[in-house]
Design an enzyme around this catalytic site. Structure first.
Site, PDB file in Angstrom:
ATOM      1  N   GLU A  37       0.844  -1.202   0.000  1.00 13.14           N
ATOM      2  CA  GLU A  37       0.000   0.000   0.000  1.00 13.14           C
ATOM      3  C   GLU A  37       0.877   1.248   0.000  1.00 13.14           C
ATOM      4  OE1 GLU A  37      -3.046  -0.252  -1.179  1.00 13.14           O
ATOM      5  OE2 GLU A  37      -3.638  -1.561   0.466  1.00 13.14           O
ATOM      6  N   HIS A  38       0.458   2.235  -0.763  1.00 12.85           N
ATOM      7  CA  HIS A  38       1.178   3.516  -0.886  1.00 12.85           C
ATOM      8  C   HIS A  38       2.613   3.320  -1.385  1.00 12.85           C
ATOM      9  CE1 HIS A  38      -1.773   6.420   0.563  1.00 12.85           C
ATOM     10  NE2 HIS A  38      -2.224   5.435   1.303  1.00 12.85           N
ATOM     11  N   ASP A  40       2.899   2.196  -4.793  1.00 10.99           N
ATOM     12  CA  ASP A  40       2.846   2.218  -6.275  1.00 10.99           C
ATOM     13  C   ASP A  40       3.456   3.519  -6.815  1.00 10.99           C
ATOM     14  OD1 ASP A  40       0.608   3.720  -5.414  1.00 10.99           O
ATOM     15  OD2 ASP A  40      -0.712   2.959  -7.001  1.00 10.99           O
ATOM     16  N   GLY A 125     -16.113   5.322  -2.406  1.00 10.67           N
ATOM     17  CA  GLY A 125     -15.371   5.772  -1.219  1.00 10.67           C
ATOM     18  C   GLY A 125     -15.071   4.653  -0.242  1.00 10.67           C
ATOM     19  N   GLY A 127     -12.628   2.322  -0.840  1.00 10.30           N
ATOM     20  CA  GLY A 127     -11.272   1.810  -1.065  1.00 10.30           C
ATOM     21  C   GLY A 127     -11.223   0.671  -2.064  1.00 10.30           C
ATOM     22  N   SER A 129     -11.687   1.214  -5.388  1.00  3.57           N
ATOM     23  CA  SER A 129     -11.307   1.822  -6.667  1.00  3.57           C
ATOM     24  C   SER A 129     -12.444   1.932  -7.669  1.00  3.57           C
ATOM     25  CB  SER A 129     -10.155   1.046  -7.302  1.00  3.57           C
ATOM     26  OG  SER A 129      -9.041   1.173  -6.518  1.00  3.57           O
ATOM     27  N   SER A 130     -13.544   2.454  -7.214  1.00  8.24           N
ATOM     28  CA  SER A 130     -14.647   2.670  -8.156  1.00  8.24           C
ATOM     29  C   SER A 130     -14.219   3.687  -9.219  1.00  8.24           C
ATOM     30  CB  SER A 130     -15.900   3.142  -7.418  1.00  8.24           C
ATOM     31  OG  SER A 130     -15.634   4.333  -6.728  1.00  8.24           O
ATOM     32  N   SER A 131     -13.391   4.654  -8.833  1.00  4.73           N
ATOM     33  CA  SER A 131     -12.993   5.665  -9.823  1.00  4.73           C
ATOM     34  C   SER A 131     -12.150   5.051 -10.934  1.00  4.73           C
ATOM     35  CB  SER A 131     -12.267   6.824  -9.159  1.00  4.73           C
ATOM     36  OG  SER A 131     -11.356   6.371  -8.210  1.00  4.73           O
ATOM     37  N   ASP A 175      -4.478   0.930  -9.140  1.00  2.00           N
ATOM     38  CA  ASP A 175      -5.914   0.680  -9.268  1.00  2.00           C
ATOM     39  C   ASP A 175      -6.312   0.468 -10.721  1.00  2.00           C
ATOM     40  OD1 ASP A 175      -5.659   1.309  -6.654  1.00  2.00           O
ATOM     41  OD2 ASP A 175      -6.760   3.200  -6.734  1.00  2.00           O
TER      42      ASP A 175
HETATM   43  C1  GLA Z   1      -5.243   4.738  -3.888  1.00  2.00           C
HETATM   44  C2  GLA Z   1      -4.481   5.125  -5.151  1.00  2.00           C
HETATM   45  C3  GLA Z   1      -3.475   4.051  -5.547  1.00  2.00           C
HETATM   46  C4  GLA Z   1      -2.602   3.649  -4.369  1.00  2.00           C
HETATM   47  C5  GLA Z   1      -3.450   3.363  -3.142  1.00  2.00           C
HETATM   48  C6  GLA Z   1      -2.609   3.090  -1.917  1.00  2.00           C
HETATM   49  O1  GLA Z   1      -6.079   3.647  -4.134  1.00  2.00           O
HETATM   50  O2  GLA Z   1      -5.364   5.352  -6.219  1.00  2.00           O
HETATM   51  O3  GLA Z   1      -2.698   4.494  -6.624  1.00  2.00           O
HETATM   52  O4  GLA Z   1      -1.620   4.610  -4.112  1.00  2.00           O
HETATM   53  O5  GLA Z   1      -4.338   4.418  -2.854  1.00  2.00           O
HETATM   54  O6  GLA Z   1      -1.854   1.958  -2.086  1.00  2.00           O
END
Ligand code: GLA
Length: 394
Positions: A37-38, A40, A125, A127, A129-131, A175
């Site tokens: 996580e965090h 990428d 919202g 987490g 990744s709907s966007s 994502d």
């Molecule tokens: C969000 C971002 C991703 C990634 C995550 C954390 O989902 O869109 O690119 O950085 O947070 O891992």
């Protein structure tokens, strides 16, 4: 809602509004991330997978330059002409789409107008990744319908660029990559520096993945996501100044970070510490997964949560509670907050058959503590964005 129902209701809405059948249907999934996580946007590795929660798009060509977007779930519509200069507007959902189209225009793609009706089963919202699913579904559909010849990687990059330029979240690539490259029952190990990837079986034997949704909603436009990026960029600049051989966090060791503790200052030190440790954890997790060592995988997940909460500081009380509540439950091997943080879901590695009991007990404690209703999702790992060819059941 099941996939079939989502497709049927999206098609029915299209028929009702346009008095015709859609020419094509597309599905674009949300994602989970096992670990990583965090990192990428920090030259690390990630281990995501696409899941059976989707955006569904029912689409026809208009034979003009006019595009009509219908967000069924929001009961909102937006019309525009492709010839016009595209700029962000005050409807966020529209911006994800306009950003993608702007990217296509900038790349000189020959596109024309579409009528698009879409609906989704990906909670917003949360987490998941709907966007990214929305961006990539739109890019995928334009690519398919106008035979643009874009690679999957380009589709993912277009989605990411849309988010940077029209939404303002300077996200990494995880994502969008997961939404496009997902494969059934496979997790993707993605090297975020080179975008090389390979698939690993998402086989957890006697365990399953369970998502617990804190129901704390967030948007990364205001969450602190962009600030984290600035903090680690600054940290890396300092590290590079002292260790000229370091090009990215990939070359950075824990010893280097420790040595610069004073110079970095408490906050930047903790951010950098997390990144260096997390990059290593993903590699250890892949080994554990390959060896079916789920105890080890679970431990790494707990460690990641600890780091996200205390070093990177992107968790929240509700997510910490969800993870702490399962820490001593023997049927749960690992848990952590997932995605960008500041709300959303925790991902749990749970002994099969014990999920319902766990959900029931945590739901009650969660309600007692925060007065919030917990949601739980048992997910399946599925293929990435694709055109749906089956006859639509009436
Ligand atoms: C969000 C971002 C991703 C990634 C995550 C954390 O989902 O869109 O690119 O950085 O947070 O891992």
């Amino acid at each position: 809602m099941k996939k079939r129902k989502l497709i049927q209701s999206t098609v029915a809405h299209f028929q009702k509004l346009f008095h015709s059948e859609p020419e094509a249907l597309f599905l674009s999934p949300g994602r989970i991330n096992i670990i990583g996580e965090h990192v990428d946007y920090n030259d690390g590795f990630v281990l995501p997978a696409a899941i059976n929660k989707y955006f569904c798009f029912a689409i026809s060509k208009t034979n003009s330059n006019e595009c009509t977007l219908i967000a069924k779930d929001l009961n909102e519509a937006y019309k525009f002409d492709l010839e016009e200069e595209l700029k962000p507007v005050d409807k966020m959902w529209v911006n994800y789409i306009l950003g993608v189209i702007q990217q296509l225009k900038e790349r000189g793609c020959k596109i024309r107008g579409l009528q698009i009706v879409f609906s989704s089963t990906i909670p917003i919202g949360a987490g998941l990744s709907s966007s990214a699913a929305l961006e990539c579904g739109i890019a995928y559909a334009f690519n398919d319908l106008f035979e643009l010849g874009l690679s999957k990687e380009t589709i993912a990059l277009i989605g990411q660029k849309s988010e940077h330029t029209f939404v303002g979240v300077i996200c990494g690539i995880m994502d969008q990559f997961a939404s496009v490259f997902g494969q059934k029952n496979k997790v993707i190990k993605l090297d975020c520096t080179t975008l090389q990837y390979d698939y690993h079986p998402a086989s957890f034997k006697n365990y399953s993945l369970l998502l617990l949704d804190s129901n704390v909603k967030h948007t990364h436009l205001t969450s602190g996501y962009n600030t984290r990026r600035e903090e680690v960029e600054y940290g890396l600049t300092l590290i590079k100044a002292y260790f000229p051989k370091v090009h990215s966090f990939r070359d950075c060791t824990l010893e280097m970070v420790e040595q610069l503790k004073e110079t970095l200052g408490d906050i930047i030190y903790r951010r950098c510490l997390f990144v260096v440790k997390e990059i290593q954890r993903v590699q250890d997790a892949v080994e554990a997964l390959e060896a079916s060592d789920f105890n080890q995988l679970g431990q790494l997940m707990f460690q990641t949560h600890q780091g996200l909460s205390k070093e990177y500081e992107v968790s929240c009380d509700e997510l910490d509670f969800l993870v702490e509540s399962v820490q001593n439950v023997p049927t749960v091997l690992g848990a952590r907050m997932m995605g960008g943080g500041f709300g959303g879901c925790s991902i749990n590695l749970v002994q099969k058959g014990t999920e319902n009991e766990l959900i029931a007990s945590i739901t009650e404690h969660y309600r007692d503590t925060f007065g919030i209703e917990l949601k739980a999702y048992k997910i399946k790992i599925t293929e990435g964005s694709h055109r749906y060819y089956d006859k639509i059941a009436k």
